[in-house]
Design a protein around this motif. Structure first.
Motif, PDB file in Angstrom:
ATOM      1  N   SER A 190       0.707  -1.186   0.070  1.00  0.00           N
ATOM      2  CA  SER A 190      -0.083  -0.042  -0.016  1.00  0.00           C
ATOM      3  C   SER A 190       0.762   1.261   0.061  1.00  0.00           C
ATOM      4  CB  SER A 190      -0.967  -0.084   1.136  1.00  0.00           C
ATOM      5  OG  SER A 190      -1.778  -1.001   1.217  1.00  0.00           O
ATOM      6  N   LEU A 191       1.943   1.242   0.708  1.00  0.00           N
ATOM      7  CA  LEU A 191       2.881   2.401   0.696  1.00  0.00           C
ATOM      8  C   LEU A 191       3.579   2.668  -0.552  1.00  0.00           C
ATOM      9  CD1 LEU A 191       4.371   4.536   2.167  1.00  0.00           C
ATOM     10  CD2 LEU A 191       6.242   2.487   3.003  1.00  0.00           C
ATOM     11  N   LEU A 192       3.709   1.702  -1.348  1.00  0.00           N
ATOM     12  CA  LEU A 192       4.351   1.640  -2.811  1.00  0.00           C
ATOM     13  C   LEU A 192       3.336   2.298  -3.544  1.00  0.00           C
ATOM     14  CD1 LEU A 192       6.360  -1.596  -3.307  1.00  0.00           C
ATOM     15  CD2 LEU A 192       7.249   0.671  -3.108  1.00  0.00           C
ATOM     16  N   THR A 193       2.194   1.920  -3.596  1.00  0.00           N
ATOM     17  CA  THR A 193       0.946   2.294  -4.216  1.00  0.00           C
ATOM     18  C   THR A 193       0.738   4.035  -4.057  1.00  0.00           C
ATOM     19  OG1 THR A 193      -0.016  -0.020  -4.342  1.00  0.00           O
ATOM     20  CG2 THR A 193      -1.474   2.204  -4.957  1.00  0.00           C
ATOM     21  N   ALA A 194       0.590   4.158  -2.821  1.00  0.00           N
ATOM     22  CA  ALA A 194       0.285   5.710  -2.174  1.00  0.00           C
ATOM     23  C   ALA A 194       1.618   6.453  -2.659  1.00  0.00           C
ATOM     24  CB  ALA A 194       0.274   5.859  -0.957  1.00  0.00           C
ATOM     25  N   MET A 195       2.746   6.194  -2.775  1.00  0.00           N
ATOM     26  CA  MET A 195       3.845   6.791  -3.280  1.00  0.00           C
ATOM     27  C   MET A 195       4.020   7.219  -4.477  1.00  0.00           C
ATOM     28  SD  MET A 195       7.179   5.124  -1.230  1.00  0.00           S
ATOM     29  CE  MET A 195       8.305   5.900  -2.166  1.00  0.00           C
ATOM     30  N   LYS A 196       3.122   6.417  -5.479  1.00  0.00           N
ATOM     31  CA  LYS A 196       3.046   6.768  -6.857  1.00  0.00           C
ATOM     32  C   LYS A 196       4.419   6.924  -7.632  1.00  0.00           C
ATOM     33  CE  LYS A 196      -1.659   9.159  -6.312  1.00  0.00           C
ATOM     34  NZ  LYS A 196      -1.438   8.994  -4.861  1.00  0.00           N
ATOM     35  N   ILE A 197       5.175   6.047  -7.337  1.00  0.00           N
ATOM     36  CA  ILE A 197       6.521   6.085  -8.045  1.00  0.00           C
ATOM     37  C   ILE A 197       6.534   4.960  -9.109  1.00  0.00           C
ATOM     38  CG2 ILE A 197       7.684   7.047  -6.134  1.00  0.00           C
ATOM     39  CD1 ILE A 197       8.613   4.371  -5.346  1.00  0.00           C
ATOM     40  N   SER A 198       7.656   5.033  -9.786  1.00  0.00           N
ATOM     41  CA  SER A 198       7.948   4.046 -10.983  1.00  0.00           C
ATOM     42  C   SER A 198       8.853   3.024 -10.253  1.00  0.00           C
ATOM     43  CB  SER A 198       8.633   4.915 -12.264  1.00  0.00           C
ATOM     44  OG  SER A 198       8.958   3.864 -13.071  1.00  0.00           O
ATOM     45  N   ILE A 199       8.441   1.908 -10.424  1.00  0.00           N
ATOM     46  CA  ILE A 199       9.211   0.565  -9.784  1.00  0.00           C
ATOM     47  C   ILE A 199       9.773  -0.197 -10.910  1.00  0.00           C
ATOM     48  CG2 ILE A 199       9.065  -1.268  -8.095  1.00  0.00           C
ATOM     49  CD1 ILE A 199       6.371  -0.027  -7.144  1.00  0.00           C
ATOM     50  N   PRO A 200      11.042  -0.358 -10.968  1.00  0.00           N
ATOM     51  CA  PRO A 200      11.542  -1.108 -11.830  1.00  0.00           C
ATOM     52  C   PRO A 200      11.121  -2.535 -12.104  1.00  0.00           C
ATOM     53  CG  PRO A 200      13.514   0.213 -10.666  1.00  0.00           C
ATOM     54  CD  PRO A 200      12.079   0.435  -9.844  1.00  0.00           C
ATOM     55  N   GLY A 201      11.278  -2.951 -13.122  1.00  0.00           N
ATOM     56  CA  GLY A 201      10.455  -4.287 -13.419  1.00  0.00           C
ATOM     57  C   GLY A 201      10.993  -5.394 -12.375  1.00  0.00           C
ATOM     58  N   GLU A 202      12.276  -5.520 -12.248  1.00  0.00           N
ATOM     59  CA  GLU A 202      12.917  -6.457 -11.434  1.00  0.00           C
ATOM     60  C   GLU A 202      12.644  -6.493  -9.966  1.00  0.00           C
ATOM     61  OE1 GLU A 202      17.275  -6.513 -12.229  1.00  0.00           O
ATOM     62  OE2 GLU A 202      16.934  -7.436 -14.307  1.00  0.00           O
ATOM     63  N   ASP A 203      12.611  -4.974  -9.534  1.00  0.00           N
ATOM     64  CA  ASP A 203      12.304  -4.854  -8.141  1.00  0.00           C
ATOM     65  C   ASP A 203      10.958  -5.512  -7.874  1.00  0.00           C
ATOM     66  OD1 ASP A 203      14.630  -3.792  -7.740  1.00  0.00           O
ATOM     67  OD2 ASP A 203      13.917  -1.990  -7.349  1.00  0.00           O
ATOM     68  N   LEU A 204      10.062  -5.184  -8.899  1.00  0.00           N
ATOM     69  CA  LEU A 204       8.413  -5.487  -8.731  1.00  0.00           C
ATOM     70  C   LEU A 204       8.619  -7.090  -8.694  1.00  0.00           C
ATOM     71  CD1 LEU A 204       5.710  -4.514  -8.063  1.00  0.00           C
ATOM     72  CD2 LEU A 204       5.426  -4.312 -10.426  1.00  0.00           C
ATOM     73  N   ALA A 205       9.028  -7.695  -9.440  1.00  0.00           N
ATOM     74  CA  ALA A 205       8.890  -9.191  -9.398  1.00  0.00           C
ATOM     75  C   ALA A 205       9.537  -9.579  -8.114  1.00  0.00           C
ATOM     76  CB  ALA A 205       9.895  -9.673 -10.476  1.00  0.00           C
ATOM     77  N   GLU A 206      10.659  -9.164  -7.796  1.00  0.00           N
ATOM     78  CA  GLU A 206      11.039  -9.421  -6.403  1.00  0.00           C
ATOM     79  C   GLU A 206      10.223  -9.312  -5.218  1.00  0.00           C
ATOM     80  OE1 GLU A 206      15.143  -9.005  -3.465  1.00  0.00           O
ATOM     81  OE2 GLU A 206      14.749  -7.690  -4.964  1.00  0.00           O
ATOM     82  N   ILE A 207       9.483  -7.943  -5.198  1.00  0.00           N
ATOM     83  CA  ILE A 207       8.543  -7.653  -4.078  1.00  0.00           C
ATOM     84  C   ILE A 207       7.348  -8.700  -4.059  1.00  0.00           C
ATOM     85  CG2 ILE A 207       6.844  -5.796  -3.579  1.00  0.00           C
ATOM     86  CD1 ILE A 207       9.067  -3.728  -4.558  1.00  0.00           C
TER      87      ILE A 207
END
Length: 371
Positions: free
Chosen positions: A257-274
């Motif tokens: 939810s924090l990542l969503t609310a921050m409205k930032i671009s997340i690298p694909g490799e990071d998002l897969a790991e998350i």
């Protein structure tokens, strides 16, 4: 990378097997509400509560089932929420008198109930409380508000920041000129409190600090203020996900939810790991009854109020409001978060909505053919 993330999410959808029969089991056709957990219903010691019922309908909505509400299911839900409204104050309360002593629970119940009634096409029976009439004493002036802010303990960042954010509705009803001095007090103080290296707020375990930071971010977003040190927060969040053990469903959901609310671009490799870390942690909380527990050791009997939870101290807490027996079982608080995590990860990855498979035979008392 998007295809890899979609495969990760699709493979993990198996952890929802048995979840919807569990959810159906918590429904109480007599009241139109939902119980918190199996022990809540089977023990005969509890009744369906506002938060669990609203969370259950949020699950139905997120999974594409709200539009299938039968007339009886809709009328039952409306009757449930309307029956919980106090005609004198306009607030919504459960039967446990201790609930009225916790301003956070009271505020949540008001939001849950009014939002649910709106979605159901209904209204409260009585006028809602006017924030300026029911505002606490600290809202009498910006100076008193500043004193109140500084009185809130952040020994536990999660609880402390939650209390700080509870002032937002009272500020939001002020006109622009009146509002600004209060916001100046708030953001000046928040700036003083933020850790410069991590970007997080308050004390407690790393996950508790992430949870508190998420709470405080809702305040920034509500008043359209940029979140300071976003890069430091993102770096801290990744490190915590990689190194810390998530022993509470909130520790899994709040970073998402924090990542969503921050409205930032997340690298694909990071998002897969998350996604992999989050879903792996979530699977550890799946229970034999088909639901999810809030905590690794089981379902907390009072999910919103406890002096000590997972070894973390929560100061200034009122008496507990138990909703269940605290067994190794699924509970509604965890269930709604598990569903939110699954759908939000798809949203963060830019993937289309794909609902979980739900047999038509389920929720016969609540859903069916649209009216």
């Amino acid at each position: 990378m998007k295809r890899r993330i979609e495969q990760i999410l699709a493979d993990r959808d198996r952890v929802f097997e048995g979840f919807f029969p569990w959810l159906e089991e918590q429904y109480d056709s007599a009241s139109g509400g939902f119980f918190y957990a199996r022990s809540s219903k089977q023990s005969g010691e509890f009744t369906p509560d506002i938060e669990s019922t609203a969370q259950a309908f949020n699950i139905l909505e997120r999974c594409g089932l709200l539009k299938r509400l039968t007339r009886g299911g809709k009328e039952g839900a409306v009757r449930f929420f309307q029956s919980r409204q106090d005609p004198g104050s306009g607030y919504f309360y459960d039967s446990d008198p201790n609930m009225r002593k916790d301003d956070v629970m009271v505020g949540r119940a008001l939001g849950y109930s009014t939002n649910a009634l709106r979605k159901l096409g209904a209204e409260p029976l009585y006028p809602l409380p006017k924030q300026n009439e029911w505002a606490p004493a600290y809202m009498a002036s910006p100076g008193l508000y500043g004193q109140w802010l500084r009185s809130i303990s952040l020994v536990n960042s999660w609880r402390g920041c939650d209390r700080l954010c509870n002032s937002a509705p009272y500020i939001s009803v002020l006109n622009t000129a009146e509002r600004e001095p209060y916001l100046q007090e708030a953001f000046r103080y928040f700036g003083e409190l933020q850790h410069p290296d991590s970007g997080l707020w308050g004390q407690g375990s790393p996950y508790v600090q992430v949870s508190g930071t998420f709470k405080l971010l809702t305040f920034y977003n509500r008043f359209n203020r940029p979140l300071p040190r976003a890069r430091e927060i993102y770096r801290s969040l990744l490190n915590i996900l990689r190194r810390e053990e998530a022993v509470d469903m909130c520790y899994i959901r709040n970073p998402i939810s924090l990542l969503t609310a921050m409205k930032i671009s997340i690298p694909g490799e990071d998002l897969a790991e998350i996604a992999e870390i989050s879903l792996r942690n979530m699977e550890k909380l799946k229970r034999a009854d088909g639901g999810y527990s809030r905590e690794i050791e089981g379902s907390p009997p009072a999910p919103n109020v406890a002096q000590v939870k997972n070894g973390e101290y929560y100061p200034d807490m009122p008496a507990a409001v138990p909703l269940g027996k605290g067994e190794l079982e699924g509970d509604m608080n965890a269930g709604t978060q598990a569903i939110l995590i699954r759908y939000t990860l798809r949203e963060l990855a830019g993937l289309p909505i794909r609902h979980l498979p739900i047999p038509d035979s389920l929720f016969a008392d609540v859903t069916g053919k649209p009216e």
